[in-house]
Design a protein around this motif. Structure first.
Motif, PDB file in Angstrom:
ATOM      1  N   ARG A 123     -16.649  -9.470   2.364  1.00  0.00           N
ATOM      2  CA  ARG A 123     -15.973 -10.169   2.659  1.00  0.00           C
ATOM      3  C   ARG A 123     -14.413  -9.267   2.010  1.00  0.00           C
ATOM      4  O   ARG A 123     -14.326  -9.293   0.749  1.00  0.00           O
ATOM      5  CB  ARG A 123     -16.058 -11.122   2.365  1.00  0.00           C
ATOM      6  CG  ARG A 123     -14.903 -12.131   1.966  1.00  0.00           C
ATOM      7  CD  ARG A 123     -15.514 -14.150   1.927  1.00  0.00           C
ATOM      8  NE  ARG A 123     -16.233 -13.746   2.544  1.00  0.00           N
ATOM      9  CZ  ARG A 123     -16.973 -15.147   1.887  1.00  0.00           C
ATOM     10  NH1 ARG A 123     -16.778 -15.745   1.691  1.00  0.00           N
ATOM     11  NH2 ARG A 123     -18.614 -15.516   3.129  1.00  0.00           N
ATOM     12  N   GLY A 124     -13.243  -9.239   2.677  1.00  0.00           N
ATOM     13  CA  GLY A 124     -11.943  -8.881   2.158  1.00  0.00           C
ATOM     14  C   GLY A 124     -11.840  -7.205   2.112  1.00  0.00           C
ATOM     15  O   GLY A 124     -10.753  -6.606   1.674  1.00  0.00           O
ATOM     16  N   CYS A 125     -13.047  -6.440   2.545  1.00  0.00           N
ATOM     17  CA  CYS A 125     -12.976  -5.060   2.547  1.00  0.00           C
ATOM     18  C   CYS A 125     -11.837  -4.473   3.009  1.00  0.00           C
ATOM     19  O   CYS A 125     -12.230  -4.838   4.663  1.00  0.00           O
ATOM     20  CB  CYS A 125     -14.489  -4.454   2.693  1.00  0.00           C
ATOM     21  SG  CYS A 125     -15.035  -4.700   0.753  1.00  0.00           S
ATOM     22  N   LEU A 126     -11.734  -3.767   3.165  1.00  0.00           N
ATOM     23  CA  LEU A 126     -11.183  -2.598   4.273  1.00  0.00           C
ATOM     24  C   LEU A 126     -11.705  -1.244   5.048  1.00  0.00           C
ATOM     25  O   LEU A 126     -12.033  -0.970   3.967  1.00  0.00           O
ATOM     26  CB  LEU A 126      -9.400  -2.221   3.715  1.00  0.00           C
ATOM     27  CG  LEU A 126      -8.674  -3.172   3.312  1.00  0.00           C
ATOM     28  CD1 LEU A 126      -7.614  -2.355   2.809  1.00  0.00           C
ATOM     29  CD2 LEU A 126      -8.208  -3.366   4.896  1.00  0.00           C
ATOM     30  N   VAL A 127     -11.800  -0.986   5.751  1.00  0.00           N
ATOM     31  CA  VAL A 127     -12.465   0.518   6.174  1.00  0.00           C
ATOM     32  C   VAL A 127     -11.356   0.731   7.545  1.00  0.00           C
ATOM     33  O   VAL A 127     -11.815  -0.114   8.188  1.00  0.00           O
ATOM     34  CB  VAL A 127     -14.149  -0.348   6.764  1.00  0.00           C
ATOM     35  CG1 VAL A 127     -13.995  -1.291   8.158  1.00  0.00           C
ATOM     36  CG2 VAL A 127     -14.916   1.004   7.297  1.00  0.00           C
ATOM     37  N   SER A 128     -11.831   2.451   6.877  1.00  0.00           N
ATOM     38  CA  SER A 128     -11.288   3.507   8.271  1.00  0.00           C
ATOM     39  C   SER A 128     -11.742   4.610   8.190  1.00  0.00           C
ATOM     40  O   SER A 128     -12.365   5.174   7.341  1.00  0.00           O
ATOM     41  CB  SER A 128      -9.644   3.184   7.716  1.00  0.00           C
ATOM     42  OG  SER A 128      -9.391   3.722   6.152  1.00  0.00           O
ATOM     43  N   ALA A 129     -12.002   5.513   9.003  1.00  0.00           N
ATOM     44  CA  ALA A 129     -11.969   6.374   9.163  1.00  0.00           C
ATOM     45  C   ALA A 129     -11.246   7.758   8.311  1.00  0.00           C
ATOM     46  O   ALA A 129     -10.017   7.407   8.518  1.00  0.00           O
ATOM     47  CB  ALA A 129     -11.838   7.162  10.157  1.00  0.00           C
TER      48      ALA A 129
END
Length: 355
Positions: free
Chosen positions: A299-305
């Motif tokens: 919840r509320g995480c940011l994910v990016s390559a």
């Protein structure tokens, strides 16, 4: 000999050591006539293989239930009687490896490959085996079916086993020759009230499926022994885990390489992504313990390559390619490496849907 061409399949498996029987993660490459395995250090496969398994005259056992805490093992026995035990991260992954390795072993015999994909419907219980004999063996303390806590839709069923566990057990004990036969036999055990469904999925299937679909060969459908046959489970086996965290539906699982928080070294971990509640947990695949070594709410995480050119900021060591980053709500940064670009895309998409 050319080792680089004609790759049929590659990926992580956990291999049992020959001398010391400890388990180590290795990168496996399947060729037409052999299986090579490599050490994977600092996010990179070493250039030369650590060993090879020649497939000519090899026999494969799947499921192999010689290891109680590792139900996803494949056993390979070479022509010279050397045994290799290889563990996978999920039942789907195990079956996929087993099918591809079997295909390579029998590549010269297309009829056998064809038979692998076709299962016969004509199952009859051998006349010398009674259902009571099977049930007695199922209850055997050492070699029977272990009852463990399983969760479904937030409910925990302490003394249960999954449909696929029963199917694996029936095959490995030679009560059935194929998964289809084992499912038929499991349906008979259920019909005769030796086994009963537990939880919504299996109860639903029993009520609504025709005979062939009443028992589910599935790692999420739960069953248990009928009342009169129930075994007592030691209370020490009850897992003292945060049940809620681990009660979500498994959305995705697989091996990924992760940078440590303190020592910043890279280790292969088995990741399991769950929904409702949304959590990502990771496990040490070399250990027999079923408990996660870490995990966090999505919840509320940011994910990016991360950029594939050069080593991105925050990443230690000479690791590059197929990296992604997850920043938690508490501003913890996780650096993770997938084994291919497409795998990275799939993980990022699956995580984004749950953040």
């Amino acid at each position: 000999m050319q080792e680089g061409s004609g790759i049929l399949k590659e990926g992580f498996l956990v291999k049992r050591g020959h001398v010391v029987h400890n388990w180590k993660v290795r990168w496996f490459v399947l060729l037409q006539d052999r299986l090579l395995y490599y050490k994977f250090v600092g996010g990179k496969k070493e250039p030369s293989p650590k060993g090879r398994i020649l497939l000519d005259g090899c026999t494969i056992t799947c499921p192999c239930l010689e290891y109680e805490n590792r139900p996803l093992v494949i056993k390979l026995k070479t022509k010279t009687n050397t045994e290799y035990f290889l563990d996978s991260c999920s039942r789907e992954e195990r079956d996929s490896w087993a099918l591809d390795i079997t295909g390579a072993i029998h590549a010269g015999n297309p009829v056998q490959v064809q038979q692998l994909h076709l299962m016969k419907n004509s199952f009859k219980l051998p006349s010398n085996i009674s259902l009571n004999h099977i049930v007695d063996k199922m209850h055997d303390n050492r070699h029977g079916i272990k009852l463990t806590p399983n969760t479904e839709q937030g409910n925990t069923y302490k003394e249960s086993f999954t449909g696929s566990v029963l199917v694996d057990w029936l095959i490995s004990n030679s009560f059935a020759a194929s998964r289809l036969e084992a499912v038929t036999l499991a349906s008979v055990l259920m019909e005769e009230s030796f086994v009963k469904p537990m939880g919504a999925r299996s109860v639903d299937a029993m009520r609504n499926g025709d005979l062939a679909e009443q028992f589910l060969d599935d790692s999420t459908a739960l069953y248990t022994f009928s009342e009169s046959y129930k075994k007592k489970v030691n209370s020490k086996e009850d897992l003292q885990l945060n049940i809620l965290e681990l009660s979500g539906t498994i959305v995705k699982q697989g091996f990924l390489t992760k940078q440590g928080h303190k020592r910043k070294n890279w280790k292969v971990r088995r990741f399991i992504l769950r929904a409702e509640p949304a959590f990502l947990h990771y496990y040490d695949p070399t250990k027999e313990d079923n408990r996660p070594v870490g995990g966090f709410s999505l919840r509320g995480c940011l994910v990016s390559a991360l950029e594939d050119n050069g080593v991105p900021a925050g990443v230690k060591g000479n690791v590059q390619g197929n990296l992604f980053k997850i920043i938690t709500k508490n501003d913890l940064h996780y650096y993770i490496q997938a084994s291919s670009k497409i795998e990275r895309v799939h993980w990022i998409e699956a995580i984004k849907q749950l953040t």
